[in-house]
Structures are given as C-alpha cells and as structure tokens.
Write an enzyme that holds these catalytic residues in place. Structure first.
Site, PDB file in Angstrom:
ATOM      1  N   TYR A  94      27.952 -27.291  16.846  1.00  0.00           N
ATOM      2  CA  TYR A  94      29.083 -27.980  17.511  1.00  0.00           C
ATOM      3  C   TYR A  94      28.730 -29.344  17.750  1.00  0.00           C
ATOM      4  O   TYR A  94      27.525 -29.647  18.059  1.00  0.00           O
ATOM      5  CB  TYR A  94      29.298 -27.389  18.886  1.00  0.00           C
ATOM      6  CG  TYR A  94      30.359 -27.700  19.848  1.00  0.00           C
ATOM      7  CD1 TYR A  94      31.614 -27.956  19.214  1.00  0.00           C
ATOM      8  CD2 TYR A  94      30.130 -28.170  20.984  1.00  0.00           C
ATOM      9  CE1 TYR A  94      32.638 -28.155  20.222  1.00  0.00           C
ATOM     10  CE2 TYR A  94      31.063 -28.669  22.144  1.00  0.00           C
ATOM     11  CZ  TYR A  94      32.347 -28.567  21.511  1.00  0.00           C
ATOM     12  OH  TYR A  94      33.288 -29.288  22.302  1.00  0.00           O
ATOM     13  N   HIS A  95      29.754 -30.192  17.712  1.00  0.00           N
ATOM     14  CA  HIS A  95      29.628 -31.660  17.715  1.00  0.00           C
ATOM     15  C   HIS A  95      28.585 -32.486  16.747  1.00  0.00           C
ATOM     16  O   HIS A  95      28.152 -33.607  17.050  1.00  0.00           O
ATOM     17  CB  HIS A  95      28.640 -32.264  19.173  1.00  0.00           C
ATOM     18  CG  HIS A  95      29.752 -32.143  20.399  1.00  0.00           C
ATOM     19  ND1 HIS A  95      29.450 -31.183  21.491  1.00  0.00           N
ATOM     20  CD2 HIS A  95      30.938 -32.931  20.812  1.00  0.00           C
ATOM     21  CE1 HIS A  95      30.714 -31.271  22.411  1.00  0.00           C
ATOM     22  NE2 HIS A  95      31.337 -32.241  21.858  1.00  0.00           N
ATOM     23  N   HIS A 178      33.234 -33.620  15.608  1.00  0.00           N
ATOM     24  CA  HIS A 178      33.412 -32.145  15.901  1.00  0.00           C
ATOM     25  C   HIS A 178      33.795 -31.554  14.565  1.00  0.00           C
ATOM     26  O   HIS A 178      34.907 -30.654  14.536  1.00  0.00           O
ATOM     27  CB  HIS A 178      34.824 -31.794  16.734  1.00  0.00           C
ATOM     28  CG  HIS A 178      34.368 -32.119  18.206  1.00  0.00           C
ATOM     29  ND1 HIS A 178      34.107 -33.342  18.782  1.00  0.00           N
ATOM     30  CD2 HIS A 178      34.194 -31.271  19.341  1.00  0.00           C
ATOM     31  CE1 HIS A 178      33.984 -33.326  20.102  1.00  0.00           C
ATOM     32  NE2 HIS A 178      33.661 -32.047  20.420  1.00  0.00           N
TER      33      HIS A 178
END
Length: 247
Positions: A94-95, A178
C-alpha cells in the site's frame, strides 16, 4: 495501463487475472489475457518505452506480508503473455509507486504504510532491453537534437547518432500514487530516417495525446531504446487535423 491508443491492460487486486479493455469502438470490448504468476494487491503497472507493461509490487493479501511477489513481470501485447524477470529486494505494498524514467529504467518506491513495513526507500529496475546477450549494458542509440514542443498533426525533425533506427515511440510522463498511474499513454510514431536525420509524425489525434509532457524514444534494430527527450504536446487547435502523409 493504456498500452496502445484506446487499449487498456487491467490487472491486480482480487485475482491474478488480467484483462484487455478496448474502448476504440462504440462499446467497450473486454477480453481476458494471460494471468500473472500470483495474486498481487497494490501491484503497479508501468508502460515501458517498447509498449510492454511492467508489474511491480503487491501481495496475495491486501497490504500484508503474505505471499509477497517482488518479481518484475512484463506483459507483452504482441503475445498476451507475462514474463517473470528479476526480483526486487523490498515488499512494495500500500502507498507504493513505480515511475518510468527518461533513461528507460523504472523507479520503484515506497509501500507498506500504514501497515507491515514503512518503506522510505526506492529501487531502480533496469528492464531486459538495456542489456545485450552477454548480460552487459547494451549499446544505446542517442537523440542528439529534438524539439521540446510539438502540436498534434505536425512533423518533428530529430537528429540521432546512428543510421540504425528501427522504431520511434511516445510515452506519457507518469503521475502515480496508490498503484494508480492515470497519465499513462503509449503509441508508435511513423517516421522516415535519412541518415542521422529522422522525420517523425506527431500524434494525429488529440485523443491519442492530450496536452502535457511525453517521453520520446528511438530504438535501434536490437530493440534498445535511447534515453528519452521530453516533448511537450500543446493544446490542439484542431483535435483531428487532416493529415497528408509526407513520411
């Protein structure tokens, strides 16, 4: 990832599957293509200079260190097949992000926060086209001179350092977060080479090349790309100009 005008590769998330979405007609047409090697939540897709699509990062369970897949998988639109290449050192979850660089390499960065890792770091991935059969750095063509701006439907004059030019491509500079890179576009450009001078047809429709900055690559016959020149495409006075082929 829009790997050709109006053709999108969708993958990642709830399955290992991949789809090609064609929006060139009056109705979208969706067809399945080969699945990836594993399910990859938060995988990032990056269109490469040769029109293939790179997948980096992800894991089978959303933002967890469960069946992490660090391999660089590349999808070839000519065959519909994925090829698993080298692996990164760090989970990218994530990210995380991945971004094509002017040198034809890919910056792979971040990932995991909030979550199991807190990656304030990056890796540089060098795709196979940058190497020769011996595994050494391949000889690359060079763009000596090129315009910094162009309009839809115009002809570009560029100078290269070789008479061995087999392909000219245009890739939109990215904007990624993302795992989503909404700016990606790719197209082959028609060209005519006369020694070191190359005339290149700019995109002929504004829908193919919305205003913004693009990476212009030339390739030699071995399929090795140059370092890109940045080209700004302006707002089209006529989005679909009448083109008389001159190349």
């Amino acid at each position: 990832a829009m790997f050709r005008p109006g053709r999108i590769l969708q993958f990642g998330g709830n399955s290992s599957g991949a789809l090609v979405i064609d929006i060139n007609g009056t109705q979208p047409v969706v067809t399945a293509t080969q699945a990836m090697s594993s399910q990859r939540y938060w995988v990032t897709g990056t269109v490469l200079p040769n029109g293939t699509v790179l997948a980096t990062g992800g894991s089978r369970v959303d933002n967890e260190l469960t069946d992490v897949n660090n391999s660089a998988e590349i999808w070839n639109p000519a065959t519909g097949q994925w090829h698993a290449g080298t692996s990164g050192a760090t989970p990218r979850l994530y990210h995380s992000s991945a971004l094509l660089l002017q040198a034809g390499k890919v910056l792979v960065a971040g990932g995991g926060a909030p979550g199991p890792v807190y990656n304030l770091n990056a890796e540089i991935y060098s795709p196979p086209y940058l190497f020769n059969a011996s595994g050494n750095a391949a000889t690359r063509p060079q763009i000596v001179n090129a315009p910094s701006a162009a309009d839809v439907g115009t002809t570009l004059s560029i100078e290269v350092d070789t008479t061995d030019i087999s392909r000219v491509t245009l890739v939109k500079t990215g904007s990624v977060t993302h795992s989503w890179n909404m700016e990606q576009r790719f197209q082959d450009l028609t060209f005519n080479a006369n020694g070191a001078q190359v005339s290149v047809q700019a995109p002929t429709r504004a829908a193919f090349a919305p205003p913004g900055h693009y990476l212009l690559f030339v390739f030699n016959s071995a399929g090795v790309p140059s370092v890109a020149r940045i080209l700004r495409i302006g707002v089209a006075a006529d989005p679909n100009p009448a083109i008389t082929p001159t190349l």
